[in-house]
Design an enzyme around this catalytic site. Structure first.
Site, PDB file in Angstrom:
ATOM      1  N   ASP A  10     -27.022  12.642  13.291  1.00  0.00           N
ATOM      2  CA  ASP A  10     -26.798  13.018  11.896  1.00  0.00           C
ATOM      3  C   ASP A  10     -27.719  12.133  11.056  1.00  0.00           C
ATOM      4  O   ASP A  10     -28.503  11.360  11.604  1.00  0.00           O
ATOM      5  CB  ASP A  10     -25.312  12.839  11.509  1.00  0.00           C
ATOM      6  CG  ASP A  10     -24.860  13.899  10.504  1.00  0.00           C
ATOM      7  OD1 ASP A  10     -25.478  13.963   9.431  1.00  0.00           O
ATOM      8  OD2 ASP A  10     -23.919  14.652  10.806  1.00  0.00           O
ATOM      9  N   HIS A  34     -29.549  17.544   8.406  1.00  0.00           N
ATOM     10  CA  HIS A  34     -28.916  16.294   8.879  1.00  0.00           C
ATOM     11  C   HIS A  34     -29.874  15.518   9.785  1.00  0.00           C
ATOM     12  O   HIS A  34     -29.475  15.044  10.862  1.00  0.00           O
ATOM     13  CB  HIS A  34     -27.597  16.586   9.602  1.00  0.00           C
ATOM     14  CG  HIS A  34     -26.483  16.995   8.680  1.00  0.00           C
ATOM     15  ND1 HIS A  34     -25.955  16.143   7.729  1.00  0.00           N
ATOM     16  CD2 HIS A  34     -25.792  18.161   8.548  1.00  0.00           C
ATOM     17  CE1 HIS A  34     -24.978  16.770   7.065  1.00  0.00           C
ATOM     18  NE2 HIS A  34     -24.871  17.997   7.535  1.00  0.00           N
ATOM     19  N   ASP A  93     -25.709  23.319  10.214  1.00  0.00           N
ATOM     20  CA  ASP A  93     -24.971  23.291   8.945  1.00  0.00           C
ATOM     21  C   ASP A  93     -25.761  22.575   7.859  1.00  0.00           C
ATOM     22  O   ASP A  93     -26.654  21.781   8.137  1.00  0.00           O
ATOM     23  CB  ASP A  93     -23.626  22.575   9.127  1.00  0.00           C
ATOM     24  CG  ASP A  93     -23.808  21.132   9.571  1.00  0.00           C
ATOM     25  OD1 ASP A  93     -24.538  20.924  10.550  1.00  0.00           O
ATOM     26  OD2 ASP A  93     -23.243  20.233   8.936  1.00  0.00           O
ATOM     27  N   GLU A  94     -25.389  22.858   6.621  1.00  0.00           N
ATOM     28  CA  GLU A  94     -25.786  22.080   5.446  1.00  0.00           C
ATOM     29  C   GLU A  94     -27.266  21.699   5.451  1.00  0.00           C
ATOM     30  O   GLU A  94     -27.615  20.535   5.400  1.00  0.00           O
ATOM     31  CB  GLU A  94     -24.912  20.818   5.357  1.00  0.00           C
ATOM     32  CG  GLU A  94     -23.447  21.141   5.188  1.00  0.00           C
ATOM     33  CD  GLU A  94     -22.545  19.902   5.144  1.00  0.00           C
ATOM     34  OE1 GLU A  94     -21.563  19.936   4.402  1.00  0.00           O
ATOM     35  OE2 GLU A  94     -22.836  18.913   5.851  1.00  0.00           O
ATOM     36  N   TRP A 115     -16.256  26.672  10.186  1.00  0.00           N
ATOM     37  CA  TRP A 115     -15.680  25.452   9.592  1.00  0.00           C
ATOM     38  C   TRP A 115     -15.395  25.585   8.104  1.00  0.00           C
ATOM     39  O   TRP A 115     -14.488  24.952   7.588  1.00  0.00           O
ATOM     40  CB  TRP A 115     -16.581  24.239   9.861  1.00  0.00           C
ATOM     41  CG  TRP A 115     -17.863  24.166   9.062  1.00  0.00           C
ATOM     42  CD1 TRP A 115     -19.046  24.754   9.376  1.00  0.00           C
ATOM     43  CD2 TRP A 115     -18.086  23.441   7.846  1.00  0.00           C
ATOM     44  NE1 TRP A 115     -19.994  24.454   8.431  1.00  0.00           N
ATOM     45  CE2 TRP A 115     -19.424  23.634   7.479  1.00  0.00           C
ATOM     46  CE3 TRP A 115     -17.270  22.634   7.034  1.00  0.00           C
ATOM     47  CZ2 TRP A 115     -19.991  23.081   6.336  1.00  0.00           C
ATOM     48  CZ3 TRP A 115     -17.832  22.067   5.894  1.00  0.00           C
ATOM     49  CH2 TRP A 115     -19.177  22.293   5.557  1.00  0.00           C
ATOM     50  N   TYR A 169      -9.567  19.592  10.000  1.00  0.00           N
ATOM     51  CA  TYR A 169     -10.488  18.483   9.777  1.00  0.00           C
ATOM     52  C   TYR A 169      -9.654  17.215   9.666  1.00  0.00           C
ATOM     53  O   TYR A 169      -8.933  17.011   8.690  1.00  0.00           O
ATOM     54  CB  TYR A 169     -11.334  18.720   8.514  1.00  0.00           C
ATOM     55  CG  TYR A 169     -12.647  19.394   8.856  1.00  0.00           C
ATOM     56  CD1 TYR A 169     -12.684  20.358   9.848  1.00  0.00           C
ATOM     57  CD2 TYR A 169     -13.832  19.046   8.223  1.00  0.00           C
ATOM     58  CE1 TYR A 169     -13.882  20.971  10.191  1.00  0.00           C
ATOM     59  CE2 TYR A 169     -15.031  19.654   8.565  1.00  0.00           C
ATOM     60  CZ  TYR A 169     -15.048  20.606   9.556  1.00  0.00           C
ATOM     61  OH  TYR A 169     -16.220  21.204   9.904  1.00  0.00           O
ATOM     62  N   ASP A 209     -10.476  14.222   9.230  1.00  0.00           N
ATOM     63  CA  ASP A 209     -10.886  13.163   8.288  1.00  0.00           C
ATOM     64  C   ASP A 209     -10.140  13.303   6.961  1.00  0.00           C
ATOM     65  O   ASP A 209     -10.227  12.428   6.105  1.00  0.00           O
ATOM     66  CB  ASP A 209     -12.409  13.174   8.060  1.00  0.00           C
ATOM     67  CG  ASP A 209     -12.943  14.509   7.561  1.00  0.00           C
ATOM     68  OD1 ASP A 209     -12.337  15.568   7.838  1.00  0.00           O
ATOM     69  OD2 ASP A 209     -13.996  14.488   6.887  1.00  0.00           O
ATOM     70  N   TRP A 230     -14.619  13.665  11.718  1.00  0.00           N
ATOM     71  CA  TRP A 230     -15.797  13.143  11.018  1.00  0.00           C
ATOM     72  C   TRP A 230     -15.514  11.704  10.612  1.00  0.00           C
ATOM     73  O   TRP A 230     -14.426  11.396  10.103  1.00  0.00           O
ATOM     74  CB  TRP A 230     -16.103  13.999   9.788  1.00  0.00           C
ATOM     75  CG  TRP A 230     -16.385  15.425  10.159  1.00  0.00           C
ATOM     76  CD1 TRP A 230     -15.556  16.490  10.031  1.00  0.00           C
ATOM     77  CD2 TRP A 230     -17.598  15.925  10.752  1.00  0.00           C
ATOM     78  NE1 TRP A 230     -16.169  17.632  10.505  1.00  0.00           N
ATOM     79  CE2 TRP A 230     -17.418  17.313  10.952  1.00  0.00           C
ATOM     80  CE3 TRP A 230     -18.811  15.340  11.132  1.00  0.00           C
ATOM     81  CZ2 TRP A 230     -18.405  18.117  11.516  1.00  0.00           C
ATOM     82  CZ3 TRP A 230     -19.784  16.147  11.693  1.00  0.00           C
ATOM     83  CH2 TRP A 230     -19.580  17.512  11.872  1.00  0.00           C
ATOM     84  N   GLU A 252     -16.987   9.421   8.409  1.00  0.00           N
ATOM     85  CA  GLU A 252     -17.415   8.726   7.193  1.00  0.00           C
ATOM     86  C   GLU A 252     -16.380   7.700   6.741  1.00  0.00           C
ATOM     87  O   GLU A 252     -16.722   6.637   6.236  1.00  0.00           O
ATOM     88  CB  GLU A 252     -17.615   9.716   6.034  1.00  0.00           C
ATOM     89  CG  GLU A 252     -18.830  10.611   6.156  1.00  0.00           C
ATOM     90  CD  GLU A 252     -18.473  11.979   6.719  1.00  0.00           C
ATOM     91  OE1 GLU A 252     -17.485  12.075   7.488  1.00  0.00           O
ATOM     92  OE2 GLU A 252     -19.189  12.959   6.403  1.00  0.00           O
TER      93      GLU A 252
HETATM   94  C1  TNX Z   1     -18.927  18.861   6.497  1.00  0.00           C
HETATM   95  S1  TNX Z   1     -18.469  20.358   9.128  1.00  0.00           S
HETATM   96  C2  TNX Z   1     -19.834  18.540   7.484  1.00  0.00           C
HETATM   97  C3  TNX Z   1     -19.924  17.137   7.967  1.00  0.00           C
HETATM   98  C4  TNX Z   1     -19.048  16.224   7.174  1.00  0.00           C
HETATM   99  C5  TNX Z   1     -17.695  16.876   6.936  1.00  0.00           C
HETATM  100  C6  TNX Z   1     -16.708  16.017   6.216  1.00  0.00           C
HETATM  101  C7  TNX Z   1     -19.947  20.306   9.040  1.00  0.00           C
HETATM  102  C8  TNX Z   1     -20.580  21.219   9.919  1.00  0.00           C
HETATM  103  N1  TNX Z   1     -20.566  19.477   8.161  1.00  0.00           N
HETATM  104  O1  TNX Z   1     -21.254  16.723   7.946  1.00  0.00           O
HETATM  105  O2  TNX Z   1     -18.890  15.041   7.894  1.00  0.00           O
HETATM  106  O3  TNX Z   1     -17.903  18.047   6.165  1.00  0.00           O
HETATM  107  O4  TNX Z   1     -15.430  16.613   6.248  1.00  0.00           O
END
Ligand code: TNX
Length: 493
Positions: free
Chosen positions: A177, A226, A289-290, A356, A381, A383, A430, A432
């Site tokens: 990440d 990431h 993701d993201e 997710w 989740y 976290d 997760w 963090e």
């Molecule tokens: C989203 S779930 C993310 C993670 C974060 C998480 C925190 C996902 C595929 N990406 O990078 O740690 O939310 O809840």
């Protein structure tokens, strides 16, 4: 009379009002020498009892039987367990079922069975019982993010053994990440030059440890987002000029892999070449993701790729990238799994989706005939906080134990065919918000136990109040192991 308090709740439990006393003469009869479920059971028994517990081919006072003709009764992972005053017999159609039968036997034994050293004065009895049991889903996962905070090999193995206790069969290892790359890659030593990480030998030892408990390790190597930890070491794989730094704050970052650059794709293939050597898992997770598209919009190489490949836009470029690795993995007999953003711009032909951001991505993928693992942040989740409150551990939002337990991976308006594409359910951890083993554990337990029951137990047999009663017993095992858990008011009042 000891009671039966197994998590996840078995399909059928008929207990007789009797007990079986185990003693120093206990032997394990197995289908073959070094049978993994027998070896595991012997290891569980030897430490705390101090007995020798030989494993022998053929008959034993604890009998493990593999009978292929019963596979149609039990499926690949089901088993039957009978304990009488004379001994124990576990029958399964396949080895996986024997592993899970052993875990049920473990939960029938006194909590002292979880001790690491010999305990004296324990009456090693179990209730006489007849159990028939098989899982609802084939993917029952637990995920751990070791990038945001690093967790050492001993912690990872302890986590895996607890997954096994719950008959979870997938450990999803989030290895990369923005904050750190955690797996040694021989060809690219700079990836792990500055960060805590696992050597390949350590990663292999985790794979073996998991396999010895019936668990598959699914590694995750994140692309195309990431990626800051990689760009810090190899800035040439970014769109913009470096230098870059591994992230020190939480969030989503604009600098991602430049997928217009052939060298970036070659780098990723080289990484996967080594990853596939370490991890025999059929499924390989590529993240997805993201991934912000801001750099790609400005990048001549990415724009040239969009032109050459006749792609509509940057979403299509992300989809194109995932398709490259879908093909790479398929060519090597593996299957790609990715977060639900891989739907954007079109799903790669062989892709399995981890849903997710809710269950909608999973629904959409199942409708398109793709396999799905349900892991909605709203429920599983870990976290998230257990309850509202500034001093509650956790971040971003709340998912109580009861909310978590209430999730059903088969969404109400799915057709039967769509529901068959739901492989199962997974809880994601997760990291963090915590950086110590105990900090992680209070987020994981008891919610992971709830997710294990979602994955294993038929929906009609699930009951939250009954689950919390059984968890009070399981907590005694965690106490013996020295594993922390959240003292949820729904369990302890
Ligand atoms: C989203 S779930 C993310 C993670 C974060 C998480 C925190 C996902 C595929 N990406 O990078 O740690 O939310 O809840």
């Amino acid at each position: 009379m000891p009671s039966v308090n197994i998590i996840p709740r078995p399909t059928l439990v008929a207990s007789a009002s009797n007990v079986l006393h185990l003693d120093a003469d206990t032997t394990i009869g197995a289908p073959e020498a070094e049978h993994p479920a027998a070896v595991l059971l012997a290891a569980y028994l030897r430490g705390p009892t101090g007995w020798t517990v030989p494993v022998q081919v053929g008959a034993g006072s604890i009998q493990l039987l593999r009978d292929g003709s019963r596979a149609q009764d039990f499926g690949a992972e089901g088993y039957q367990l009978d304990a009488t005053p004379d001994g124990v017999c576990i029958v399964a159609g396949e080895d996986a079922g024997l592993f899970w039968g052993v875990q049920s036997l473990r939960q029938l034994l006194p909590a002292a069975i979880e001790a690491r050293t010999t305990v004296t004065g324990v009456d090693w009895t179990i209730p006489t019982v007849h159990i028939e049991d098989r899982p609802r889903f084939s993917w029952r996962g637990g995920h751990l993010d070791v990038s945001r905070h690093f967790f050492d090999i001993d912690f990872v193995k302890g986590f895996i053994d607890l997954l096994a206790l719950h008959k979870q069969n997938v450990f999803h290892w989030h290895l990369t990440d923005d904050h750190g790359w955690r797996l040694q890659i021989e060809r690219y030593p700079e990836l792990t030059h500055e960060s805590a990480s696992y050597t390949q030998a350590e990663a292999r030892s985790v794979v073996a440890y998991a396999a010895a408990r019936g668990i598959t390790v699914v590694p995750e190597i994140e692309l195309p987002g990431h990626a800051l930890a990689v760009l810090a070491a190899y800035p040439e794989f970014a769109c913009a000029e470096g230098p870059f730094h591994a992230a020190t704050e939480w969030g989503v970052f604009d600098d991602v892999f430049c997928v217009g650059n052939d060298a970036t794709l070659a780098f990723l293939r080289h990484v996967f070449d080594e990853v596939l050597e370490i991890f025999p898992s059929r499924f390989i997770h590529v993240g997805g993701d993201e991934c912000p598209k801001t750099r790609w919009q400005q990048c001549p190489k990415c724009q040239a790729r969009i032109q050459q490949e006749g792609l509509a836009n940057e979403d299509a470029l992300q989809s194109w990238t995932i398709r490259q690795f879908d093909k790479y993995l398929a060519d090597r007999g593996r299957r790609l799994v990715g977060w639900d953003e891989i739907l954007e711009g079109g799903l790669a032909p062989g892709a399995t989706v981890m849903s997710w951001r809710g269950v909608e991505g999973g629904l959409e993928a199942a409708r398109a005939g793709h396999d799905v693992v349900m892991t909605p942040q709203t429920h599983v989740y870990l976290d998230r906080k257990h309850y509202e409150g500034d001093d509650e551990p956790g971040r971003l939002s709340v998912s109580s134990l009861e909310n978590c337990y209430g999730f059903d991976p088969t969404i109400a308006d799915m057709t039967i065919t769509e529901a068959q594409h739901v492989l199962g359910v997974q809880a994601n951890v997760w990291s963090e918000g915590f950086d110590t083993p105990a900090g992680a554990e209070v987020m994981i337990w008891p919610r992971m136990s709830a997710v294990a029951e979602i994955g294993w137990t038929a929906q009609a047999d699930r009951n939250f109040a009954d689950f919390t009663g059984r968890f009070r017993h399981l907590a005694q095992r965690l106490d013996v192991m020295g594993v922390a858990y959240y003292r949820d008011r729904a369990v302890w009042g």
